[in-house]
Design an enzyme around this catalytic site. Structure first.
Site, mmCIF file in Angstrom:
data_model
loop_
_atom_site.group_PDB
_atom_site.id
_atom_site.type_symbol
_atom_site.label_atom_id
_atom_site.label_comp_id
_atom_site.label_asym_id
_atom_site.label_seq_id
_atom_site.Cartn_x
_atom_site.Cartn_y
_atom_site.Cartn_z
ATOM 1 N N TRP A 2 -39.671 6.428 17.802
ATOM 2 C CA TRP A 2 -39.763 7.853 17.461
ATOM 3 C C TRP A 2 -38.388 8.463 17.688
ATOM 4 C CZ3 TRP A 2 -38.776 12.226 20.508
ATOM 5 C CH2 TRP A 2 -38.898 13.434 19.781
ATOM 6 N N GLU B 148 -43.113 6.280 14.091
ATOM 7 C CA GLU B 148 -43.934 7.481 14.312
ATOM 8 C C GLU B 148 -43.376 8.715 13.604
ATOM 9 O OE1 GLU B 148 -44.080 8.658 18.435
ATOM 10 O OE2 GLU B 148 -45.633 10.159 18.086
ATOM 11 N N LYS C 122 -43.534 12.903 12.380
ATOM 12 C CA LYS C 122 -43.798 14.202 12.998
ATOM 13 C C LYS C 122 -43.568 15.287 11.956
ATOM 14 C CE LYS C 122 -42.747 16.623 17.317
ATOM 15 N NZ LYS C 122 -42.216 16.480 18.664
ATOM 16 N N ASP D 195 -49.634 10.196 15.604
ATOM 17 C CA ASP D 195 -49.803 11.017 16.797
ATOM 18 C C ASP D 195 -50.684 12.200 16.398
ATOM 19 O OD1 ASP D 195 -49.278 13.236 18.649
ATOM 20 O OD2 ASP D 195 -47.695 11.974 19.514
ATOM 21 N N HIS E 136 -49.091 15.595 15.613
ATOM 22 C CA HIS E 136 -47.897 15.663 14.757
ATOM 23 C C HIS E 136 -48.149 16.107 13.325
ATOM 24 C CE1 HIS E 136 -44.925 13.084 17.301
ATOM 25 N NE2 HIS E 136 -45.478 14.065 17.977
ATOM 26 N N HIS F 213 -51.197 7.634 18.867
ATOM 27 C CA HIS F 213 -50.813 8.421 20.021
ATOM 28 C C HIS F 213 -51.894 9.471 20.174
ATOM 29 C CE1 HIS F 213 -46.261 7.585 20.773
ATOM 30 N NE2 HIS F 213 -47.043 6.552 20.996
ATOM 31 N N ASP G 282 -47.251 23.165 20.026
ATOM 32 C CA ASP G 282 -46.898 22.094 20.950
ATOM 33 C C ASP G 282 -47.878 20.937 20.771
ATOM 34 O OD1 ASP G 282 -45.653 20.676 22.860
ATOM 35 O OD2 ASP G 282 -46.326 21.871 24.559
ATOM 36 N N ASP H 89 -48.484 18.054 22.843
ATOM 37 C CA ASP H 89 -48.753 17.050 23.876
ATOM 38 C C ASP H 89 -49.600 17.512 25.056
ATOM 39 O OD1 ASP H 89 -47.083 14.763 22.832
ATOM 40 O OD2 ASP H 89 -45.635 16.394 22.798
ATOM 41 N N ASP I 27 -50.435 9.955 24.520
ATOM 42 C CA ASP I 27 -49.149 10.653 24.529
ATOM 43 C C ASP I 27 -49.360 12.122 24.853
ATOM 44 O OD1 ASP I 27 -46.545 11.389 24.282
ATOM 45 O OD2 ASP I 27 -46.426 11.184 22.105
HETATM 46 C C1 RNT Z 1 -42.620 13.078 20.383
HETATM 47 C C2 RNT Z 1 -43.407 11.847 20.122
HETATM 48 C C3 RNT Z 1 -43.122 10.682 21.016
HETATM 49 C C4 RNT Z 1 -42.901 11.057 22.461
HETATM 50 C C5 RNT Z 1 -42.807 9.884 23.410
HETATM 51 C C6 RNT Z 1 -42.251 10.281 24.718
HETATM 52 O O1 RNT Z 1 -43.020 14.132 19.637
HETATM 53 O O2 RNT Z 1 -44.773 12.155 20.155
HETATM 54 O O3 RNT Z 1 -44.124 9.737 20.886
HETATM 55 O O4 RNT Z 1 -43.876 11.936 22.922
HETATM 56 O O5 RNT Z 1 -42.149 8.861 22.829
HETATM 57 ZN ZN ZN Z 2 -46.182 10.554 20.071
#
Ligand code: RNT
Ligand code: ZN
Length: 421
Positions: free
Chosen positions: A189, A230, A232, A263, A266, A290, A298, A300, A330
């Site tokens: 990523w 990955e 985003k 993810d 994302h 993820h 945000d 996460d 994640d």
């Molecule tokens: C960031 C990604 C990535 C990170 C990690 C720490 O937006 O989701 O996966 O969160 O690699």
């Molecule tokens: Zn991620």
């Protein structure tokens, strides 16, 4: 404790009978659940800090907020915290490590100098715990990433630096996977993108494609390591444009038969990754998840047992996609006890899988027969089924705390260990 076990057993017996009426075998569901590993992300334990002996640089659009005391400051502390979390989570799981968590002694080891030896303690720890490991090059929080570009940087020297880092990370992954007897999924990523509207959206993507070709040029043994990439939609500081978009990586993964990492945080806030899983797997060999939770801008937050999570698990179970899916977590929250964060998020992910494993075959049959009334009726009735009693029984048989008993454990650990840091 004995009283609690009796209660658990009693509730389970009645739940088992209720599910049996629907033709669902609760024992088989628990046995299947026990075979599904979740990759615990090391970075929840120290707010994505890492252990490099350099001045810490923030960035990459991943902001950890909160100041909860007791975060892990050393690899030993982080491993102890992970041991604690793992003792509260039923099943056998994996560890997902980022490159900047290497053990560098008192040396300054730059990202283009990392070696397998820096990760030996981690691998030994995983081996002793009978766990597999996953890995990530760390393409953020570094002076050479401060302008927000790494593998897609306009300057060749900077791109080469990050290419070297990723190549080394692949070699390290292969060493880990070989030592542990289970392939290490290595996820790339990168934060590359622009805060404001770019003039040229194409050239950075062409540069990224070229850099990735160089990173992946060396053939690795798929028994030892697997490459994932990955995407985003946007990040903090890359609101207007992200080089590694969904279309970019989807195309790259299909063309080069890489694993696509999805993810859950994302995409657009109302866009669920559940709908993508089966489709993507028609074209790429395997996927990495993820499991995360987006809240507004945000991505996460600690995973809760919400509809988004339940639809991801339902999709994997219903379509038998688990054997091609690597499930990783994640999220990073520094406003609550970090071991509790891991425990809550992982237990929720497992709960969602259990709920999916407890679905009756009649749902599929009703849909196939065009009986959409039964489909809706059943789906709604299932929400009231006593899956919680099956979950408690599962925890009991896996020798981990039942109900909120795990919270007593993290509180005790906080007063005995974390508060002394
Ligand atoms: C960031 C990604 C990535 C990170 C990690 C720490 O937006 O989701 O996966 O969160 O690699
Ligand atoms: Zn991620």
């Amino acid at each position: 404790m004995a009283k609690k076990s009796k209660l658990t057993a009693k509730s389970y017996a009645s739940a088992k009978a209720r599910y049996a009426e629907l033709g669902v075998d609760t024992e088989a569901a628990m046995a299947k659940l026990a075979t599904i590993p979740i990759s615990l992300h090391c970075w929840q334990g120290d707010d994505v800090g890492g252990f490099e002996n350099t001045i810490k640089v923030s960035g990459g659009g991943i902001a950890v907020t909160g100041n909860y005391p007791g975060k892990a400051n050393t690899p030993d502390e982080l491993r102890a915290d992970l041991d604690k979390a793992l003792s509260l989570i039923p099943g056998k799981h994996r560890l997902n490590l980022h490159a900047f968590y290497g053990e560098f002694g008192d040396k300054k080891v730059d990202r283009d100098e990392i070696e397998p030896a820096h990760f030996k303690n981690w691998t030994d720890w995983a081996k002793a715990n009978g766990m597999g490991m996953d890995f990530n090059p760390t393409c953020f929080a570094h002076p050479k990433a401060e302008d927000g570009f790494t593998l897609a940087h306009p300057k060749k020297a900077i791109r080469d630096f990050w290419i070297e880092h990723c190549k080394r990370a692949r070699d390290i992954s292969a060493v880990m996977g070989k030592a542990l007897g289970s392939p290490t999924v290595m996820n790339v990523w990168i934060p590359d993108g622009y805060k404001d509207t770019p003039y040229d959206r194409l050239s950075p993507r062409q540069r990224l494609s070229d850099s990735l070709d160089k990173v992946f040029a060396k053939k690795q043994n798929r028994k030892h390591m697997l490459d994932a990439i990955e995407c985003k939609l946007f990040g903090i500081g890359s609101e207007s444009y992200v080089v590694g978009s969904h279309e970019f990586y989807m195309g790259y993964a299909i063309k080069n038969q890489k694993l696509l990492c999805l993810d859950a945080g994302h995409f657009h806030p109302t866009e669920s990754i559940a709908d993508k899983l089966g489709t993507v797997l028609m074209y790429v060999p395997e996927i990495l998840l993820h499991v995360s939770r987006g809240v507004r801008w945000d991505s996460d937050h600690v995973v809760t047992l919400d509809d988004a999570l339940q639809s991801i698990s339902a999709e994997l179970v219903r379509n038998k996609l688990l054997s091609k899916t690597h499930i990783g977590l994640d999220f990073f929250d520094a406003s609550i006890n970090r071991i509790s964060a891991w425990t809550i998020g992982t237990r929720n992910t497992l709960k969602s899988l259990l709920i999916a494993l407890l679905e009756p075959a009649t749902l599929k049959e009703a849909e196939k027969a065009g009986d959409l009334t039964t489909r809706l009726a059943l789906m709604e009735e299932l929400k009231g089924m006593p899956w919680g009693a099956v979950w408690d029984q599962y925890c009991e048989t896996q020798n981990v705390p039942v109900g909120t008993d795990w919270l007593d454990e993290t509180r005790k650990y906080e007063s005995e260990v974390l508060s002394k840091r």
